[in-house]
Each structure stands twice: as structure tokens, then as C-alpha cells.
Write an enzyme that holds these catalytic residues in place. Structure first.
Site, short mmCIF file in Angstrom:
data_model
loop_
_atom_site.label_atom_id
_atom_site.label_comp_id
_atom_site.label_asym_id
_atom_site.label_seq_id
_atom_site.Cartn_x
_atom_site.Cartn_y
_atom_site.Cartn_z
N ASP A 283 0.87 -1.16 0.00
CA ASP A 283 0.00 0.00 0.00
C ASP A 283 0.92 1.23 0.00
OD1 ASP A 283 -3.19 0.67 1.64
OD2 ASP A 283 -2.11 1.72 0.06
C1 GLC Z 1 -4.43 4.31 -0.24
C2 GLC Z 1 -5.27 3.11 0.20
C3 GLC Z 1 -5.32 2.02 -0.80
C4 GLC Z 1 -5.29 2.63 -2.19
C5 GLC Z 1 -3.92 3.22 -2.38
C6 GLC Z 1 -3.77 3.91 -3.74
O1 GLC Z 1 -3.70 4.80 0.84
O2 GLC Z 1 -4.96 2.53 1.47
O3 GLC Z 1 -6.54 1.28 -0.56
O4 GLC Z 1 -5.55 1.64 -3.16
O5 GLC Z 1 -3.58 4.14 -1.36
O6 GLC Z 1 -4.57 5.02 -3.80
#
Ligand code: GLC
Length: 749
Positions: A283
Site C-alpha cells: 500500500d
Molecule cells: C491508499 C489506500 C489504498 C489505495 C492506495 C492507492 O492509501 O490505502 O486502498 O488503493 O492508497 O490510492
């Protein structure tokens, strides 16, 4: 007495049988790639103008362009639009030594431009076909905009409505969550991942993010093996079995180890037991965050721990690109770990057809033709209607009469054209939802008076900002009182401002925000004939409303076609069929509260003293239970039967029940099947959902519904993570919600 049990071997679920020609191409590419180029494939950068998380201070566009040209970028996120994706793809394909195309990711959580209801709302439909169709529409629009990978479905089971991201998942139950995960994977990926209108899906956040302590965002997670295997992992496993091609790990630690660096999860379970051969993306900067967690002393150690634990791609973290090549060269990290990670990433790119035609998703004509077309609006309207849950309807106040009534519509959310889009609307446009006011105006044979009432939020905010709730400016009360005074029925749309739920939006209070509760009680004193329509992204503690307001409709955040969906349900053109995927508490103090709880050793007040499992100030039952939802008709269950009383381990338990529509209109019902395993080496919940069927019955019609229970559904994971089925006595419950008392029983011998 140890219970006789049988162990079911963990199966290798990977259903994407390897394509030998792709495997050959992967091997030959790997054989000519430099270490830097391999690290490049494991490096994902955020787009140059959009940020969905805290952009690391050391990241910038110039650096990204330079790395793009060197072939040191494997993926981009938040680059969208056929034209802009073509531009970055061109650099990767035409300016670099090997011309490996980028995989382009985006948060297509519940639609791209034409938005479906938030996922928690969709889950309330229990309609797997509609949910699959919704994901198909999302994939069609996203792929037309150059995107070939979505960071969805989010499959985090959660029992805590304080957590802002409950809106993004499928609620509290692993069985329902698993079936919905399968439907979403099928919708996004279709039967052919190389088709131009399908995209790779991503099961997230692996794992246990939904158990953030106290519902506080990005908090620690500490749960036992049994909860991990029986509650948290099943939807991820279902997604893997359904052939999902990517996973995303998460920000939390699990029992002291950040999941980004957790090889038990990512290697032993996901890539080992389950045989997953796609790739895992971190993430946003979660690899770096292992330093802040206190699990890595610096970026070098973070990189080493993450790649060793099976994190294949670094999202906007700049850690792999800065540290990995050196770690390989100094022998700290084996190059074979990079080959495994890069092989997985290349495999998905080949499966998407990106090597055959890297610009296949970059067709501007198709983009114009596909995005926002009428079929998509029809699909999201259908999904929205099916997501609405009728919580209460005393004296059949609903459906509204279509003529001869004066309706007062009250509430700022009723005319809000952005909040119903939810907080993951980043590809859509504000002000594009059909508001409830617009939906109600489509029914022109009643007199409709609208009074906005006080603002919910002090000003419009965006995906990144804190919402300032209005707790003082009561402008609008007078108009609302005036409108209510002379109305036959008052429809009040109250709930949460669009950015009050979602990532970074945990709340300690689950009541109606700001001045809305005061407004509700004020209007009730003027005219108690109120239909309360909730617009919210999480269960709310609306005990006062439940005690006073005759009709309550849970309308979540229903996406682009919100207003038409709500109006068609209020006027009875669609008979509500939704059932709650998550328990509603009486008060936040009961949270976490869920239907599949353990009995405890003191479940009731049998000795009429205080020494039993309870609170002194609130009863144990929820306000609305999991699986609850009413209809404009009524249903009766009868004749619950099993084909035998005693079963051998391998025999199927066959269950049948009769359901009759005892009302006056056609309606849909979600027939739910629960079991209780009365004695286990690990204590079992008082109820566990193990089957459901969405049926439609005409007035007076009866249908017999059949279910089968077997070792797949009668077993559970022990504290060693082994799936076992234990002999002994079971109860079976069938009904229209988790509090059904229609019961039978059987014994496994
Ligand atoms: C965010 C979220 C994740 C998302 C990623 C890209 O912090 O936790 O679910 O897909 O970043 O935006």
C-alpha cells in the site's frame, strides 16, 4: 474429551493455469534484464498531478520522468485518460532498452466516472449478479480511460463502524464477504483478462486492516490465529480461488509484524498454501512505514524485509528503487527474490495483453463512446435500488401515495449532488449525482416543498482534507419547521457528509453528525409523520430515531443515480429488498458488535444478579442485526427440514425450507442459512452464515428453497491454522435475518 475431527488438506487454489508460452517469455526477459531493470519493474510511481496519499517528500516529477526513460518504472497509479496514459506508456515502450509496458493502476472502488453505490451499500443487496455487473461497468469505463488494474475489491472484514473504511468493504461476515469478493473479481477480470474491457483486480488490504484497534485508522492489529483464519482470511482466499491477479498489503501490523514485512501472510499462506502466482503491491509507502513502526531501522532494512516477505511492488515509496539493487550487489538480498517478484509482475502484464499491444487501453474514441453511456447509468441505478434497506416501516407509512399529498423534503443532504458519490469518487466529478430532491421531483403528482435546513459541513472539502462539521450555524431551521407544519408526510435526508467516511475518516461518535439530530427532534415535534432516509457510509447509532420515527430507510451513499433510486423505493416502484451486511449498534459503546459472537460462560442473567456478560447501561442486542431488512410485503418461513438426523463426515446435509409471500405485492427476500457448532475444540460462534439465496415471490406464492452443508462449510480453522471438521451436534437456522429462531438440528458422527 477430544473431539474426533478430520483435517482437510490446504489446497493450492491458483486457478490461472500457467500459460507455457508466457512462462517462456518471462524467463527469456529475466535472462537479459539488468538488476536495475528488475528493480524498475518493482517500482510504482504516483501520477504527476494526483495524490491519494501523503506524497513522500523526496518524490518529484523530474525524477519520475528520468526513471521512466531508464526503464526503472514498472507501474504508475493515478495517471488516467487515454491520452495521458498513452503519453507515459510511450516513454516506457519506445524510449527504454527493453520496452516493457507499464501496468496502470487506479482506485476504481465502485465505478470510474459513472458510480455505483459504495461497496458496503452494494453488499446490502446480497445480489451477486448485480454486484458482478457493477464491477463490469467499472472495468468497462476504467479500461476505456487507459487503466488496466484496479485496487479493488477491498475485502477487509470489519466489525467496527468507527473505522472510516467500512464503506469500502462488504461488512462483518466472512461468508458473505467471500461470495461478494468472487463476484467482484469476476466482474473486473471477466473470462479473458486480455480483453480490452477487463482489468486486473486486487484483493486488499492483505491482511486484517479491518481489525484496527478501536476502529482508529492505521492502528495496530492484534488478533488470534482463529480470528485470522476464520474471519479475516476467507474473502482473500475466495478472491485467490476466483483467480484474482494481484493483492495489496496494508498499513497495519499484525501481532507485532507489519504485514508488508510479514512472510507468514505473504509467502507461507498466500504464495505457499494458496499457490498465488500473481503479484503483491504494497500500500502507499507502507514499506517505508516499517521504519516508523519500529520494524526496520532504515530504508535498506525496510527494502530487505519487504522483498524477503513477498512484497513484490513498492507503491510510491522510493525504497526499492533506492536500495534494492545495492542489496543484491552486496549479497544481502538474493537476486532470485527479484526474479520471483518480477516474474509475477511480468506474468500479469502478459496476461493483460500489454506486450501484444501496450496502447490497447488508450483509444480516445472508445473512451468517449464508453464512459457515461446510458447502459451504465441503468446498471448503477439498478444496483442502487437493490442496495437500499428498509429498516422500519410502522403503520406502512411507506410507500408514499403518488398523488394528492403534500410532501416536505428536508435536509442539506437531500440536495447534495456530491456526498452520495462517497469518498472514493476520485475519477468521477463532484456535483454529478442525481440528488434525492431531483429524484423526488420526477414524481410530479404530489406537491413537494424542499427546505434545506442547516448545513452538514461548514464548507466543501476534498479527498485529502478534514471535514469541518457544522455544530453551530442553525440557519435553515425556521424554513424546515415551516415546510413540515403543513405537510402530510415529511421526508428527511440525514446522515454523513460524503468525506466523513472512507480512508482517514475514523469517528468515535456514531450519531447523526452536527445539528441533524436536533433538527430531527425539532421537526418530529412539529410533524411526527416522518420518513427518515439515511445517507451514510457506516452503521449509525440512531436509537432515538428508531424509538420515534415511523419509517427509516438506509440509503447509504448510492452513487450517480442516488436520487432516482431513493424516490423509486419511497414511491413503491421498487420494493426494497436489501439486508444489512453489518450490525447497527444502539450506541458506539457496544462496538465492536456483530452477530457471530461467542456465547461466553455467562450468556444470560439466569441467577438474576449482575454476574453475567452484559453492560449495566445498554442491553446486549443491537439496534438492527446483521441480515435485517424489511419489504413492502411480508414473508413466512415454514417446514424447515433436513434429509436425516445423523450424518457421516463425508455426507452432505440437505436442508429445505418453505417461504411464502404473505403480503399483497411481489417482493424479494434473502433467505439466510446459519449454523451453530455446539461444541468445538475452539469455541464456535452462536451463529455462522453458511448459505443464502435471493428469491422473488409474487403475493401468495410459496417456494421451497434448498441448501447443502458439507465439510467445506461445517469446519473451521484451529489455532494451528488447520482446517478441521469436528464430529458432534449442530443447529441449523433459516430465516430473513440473523436473529431468526426457525431452527433444526443434526449430528455429525
Ligand atoms: C491508499 C489506500 C489504498 C489505495 C492506495 C492507492 O492509501 O490505502 O486502498 O488503493 O492508497 O490510492
Amino acid at each position: 474429551m477430544t473431539l474426533a475431527s478430520i483435517k482437510i488438506q490446504a489446497q493450492n487454489y491458483n486457478t490461472m493455469t500457467k500459460n507455457p508460452s508466457i512462462e517462456k517469455k518471462i524467463d527469456s526477459l529475466l535472462s537479459i534484464m539488468t538488476v536495475e531493470e528488475k528493480v524498475g519493474q518493482m517500482n510504482q510511481y504516483n501520477g504527476f498531478w494526483d495524490v491519494t496519499g501523503p506524497a513522500p517528500a523526496d518524490g518529484n516529477s523530474a525524477l519520475k520522468y528520468e526513471h521512466l526513460r531508464k526503464g526503472w518504472v514498472g507501474s504508475m497509479l493515478n495517471v488516467r485518460g487515454a491520452k495521458d496514459v498513452r503519453a507515459v506508456q510511450k516513454i516506457a515502450v519506445e524510449d527504454t532498452r527493453l520496452g516493457i509496458p507499464l501496468i496502470i493502476g487506479f482506485d476504481v472502488i465502485h465505478g470510474y466516472k459513472t458510480l455505483s453505490p459504495i461497496p458496503l451499500a452494494e453488499s446490502a443487496s446480497w445480489d451477486l449478479q448485480a454486484i458482478e455487473r457493477s464491477a463490469q461497468v467499472a472495468a468497462a469505463e476504467a479500461s476505456a480511460a487507459g487503466i488496466n488494474w484496479t485496487f479493488a475489491p477491498m475485502v477487509d472484514v470489519t466489525r467496527d463502524a468507527r473505522w472510516g473504511r467500512v464503506m469500502e468493504g462488504a461488512g462483518e461476515d466472512p461468508f458473505l464477504g467471500s461470495r461478494i469478493a468472487e463476484a467482484r473479481v469476476k466482474g473486473f477480470q471477466g473470462e479473458d483478462l486480455s480483453a480490452v474491457n477487463t482489468i486486473a483486480a486486487c484483493a486488499k488490504h492483505f491482511a486484517a486492516y479491518g481489525f484496527s484497534e478501536a476502529g482508529k485508522e492505521y492502528n495496530t492489529v492484534d488478533i488470534g490465529t482463529s480470528t485470522l483464519h476464520n474471519v479475516v482470511l476467507p474473502p482473500f482466499k475466495a478472491a485467490a480461488k476466483a483467480g484474482i491477479r494481484t493483492f495489496m498489503n496494508s498499513f497495519n501490523e499484525l501481532n507485532g509484524v507489519p504485514v508488508t514485512g510479514n512472510s507468514y501472510l505473504q509467502r507461507d499462506i498466500l504464495k505457499g498454501d494458496w499457490g498465488f502466482d500473481g503479484f503483491v503491491v504494497s500500500d502507499w509507502a507502507s514499506i517505508n512505514e516499517m521504519i516508523l513502526w519500529g520494524h526496520a531501522k532504515d530504508k535498506k532494512e525496510a527494502a530487505q524485509k519487504a522483498v524477503t516477505a513477498g512484497s513484490d511492488m513498492d507503491m510510491e515509496g522510493y525504497v526499492y528503487i533506492e536500495a534494492l539493487a545495492k542489496l543484491v550487489k552486496d549479497g544481502t538480498v538474493r537476486e532470485s527474490l527479484l526474479d520471483d517478484a518480477v516474474g509475477r509482475i511480468l506474468r500479469v502484464k502478459f496476461e493483460l495483453g500489454l506486450f501484444d499491444d501496450p496502447y490497447k487501453y488508450c483509444d480516445e474514441a472508445r473512451e468517449k463512446d464508453v464512459i457515461g453511456n446510458a447502459k451504465h447509468h441503468e446498471a448503477v441505478l439498478d444496483m442502487a435500488k437493490k442496495s437500499i434497506v428498509l429498516l422500519k416501516n410502522d403503520n406502512n407509512l411507506l410507500p408514499l401515495k403518488k398523488t394528492g399529498q403534500k410532501i416536505a423534503l428536508i435536509g442539506a443532504l437531500a440536495s447534495d449532488k456530491s456526498s452520495p458519490l462517497g469518498s472514493w469518487r476520485i475519477a468521477s466529478d463532484d456535483e454529478t449525482a442525481v440528488s434525492v430532491l431531483e429524484g423526488m421531483k420526477a414524481y410530479q403528482d404530489n406537491e413537494l416543498v424542499y427546505a434545506q435546513g442547516p448545513k452538514v459541513a461548514m464548507e466543501q472539502t476534498s479527498f485529502l482534507q478534514e471535514v469541518k462539521i457544522n455544530t453551530s450555524d442553525n440557519k435553515g431551521f425556521e424554513d424546515a419547521i415551516k415546510a413540515a407544519k403543513t405537510a402530510d408526510v415529511v421526508v428527511m435526508v440525514l446522515g454523513e457528509y460524503g468525506f466523513q467516511t472512507g480512508e482517514g475518516r475514523s469517528r468515535t461518535n456514531l450519531e447523526l453528525p452536527g445539528l441533524q439530530q436536533e433538527l430531527l427532534e425539532t421537526i418530529y415535534d412539529v410533524n411526527p409523520n416522518i420518513v427518515l432516509v439515511l445517507n451514510n457510509g457506516r452503521p449509525l447509532a440512531i436509537s432515538w430515531a428508531d424509538a420515534h420515527i415511523p419509517a427509516i430507510v438506509e440509503a447509504w451513499q448510492l452513487g450517480t443515480q442516488t436520487g432516482h433510486a431513493v424516490a423509486q423505493v419511497l414511491y413503491g416502484d421498487y420494493n426494497p429488498s436489501g439486508k444489512l451486511p453489518m450490525t447497527f449498534p444502539r450506541t458506539v459503546g457496544q462496538v465492536p458488535i456483530y452477530y457471530n459472537y461467542k456465547n461466553t460462560g455467562r450468556p444470560s442473567n439466569k441467577d438474576n444478579n449482575v454476574f453475567w456478560s452484559h453492560y449495566v447501561d445498554v442491553e446486549n442486542t443491537p439496534l438492527y442485526p446483521f441480515g435485517h431488512g424489511l419489504s413492502y410485503t411480508t414473508f413466512e418461513y415454514s417446514d424447515l427440514k433436513l434429509n436425516k438426523a445423523n450424518y457421516a463426515q463425508k455426507e452432505d446435509v440437505k436442508v429445505s425450507v418453505k417461504v411464502t409471500n404473505t403480503g399483497k405485492v411481489t417482493g424479494k427476500e434473502v433467505v439466510q442459512l446459519y449454523i451453530r457448532d455446539l461444541v468445538g475444540s475452539i469455541t464456535r460462534p452462536v451463529k455462522e452464515l453458511k448459505g443464502f439465496e435471493l428469491i422473488e415471490l409474487k403475493a401468495g406464492e410459496t417456494k421451497t428453497i434448498n441448501f447443502v452443508l458439507n465439510k467445506e462449510t461445517l469446519g473451521y480453522y484451529n489455532n494451528q491454522g488447520e482446517y478441521i471438521v469436528e464430529m458432534g451436534d449442530f443447529e441449523v437456522f433459516v430465516g430473513g435475518s440473523s436473529v431468526t429462531t426457525l431452527k433444526s438440528d443434526f449430528t455429525l458422527e
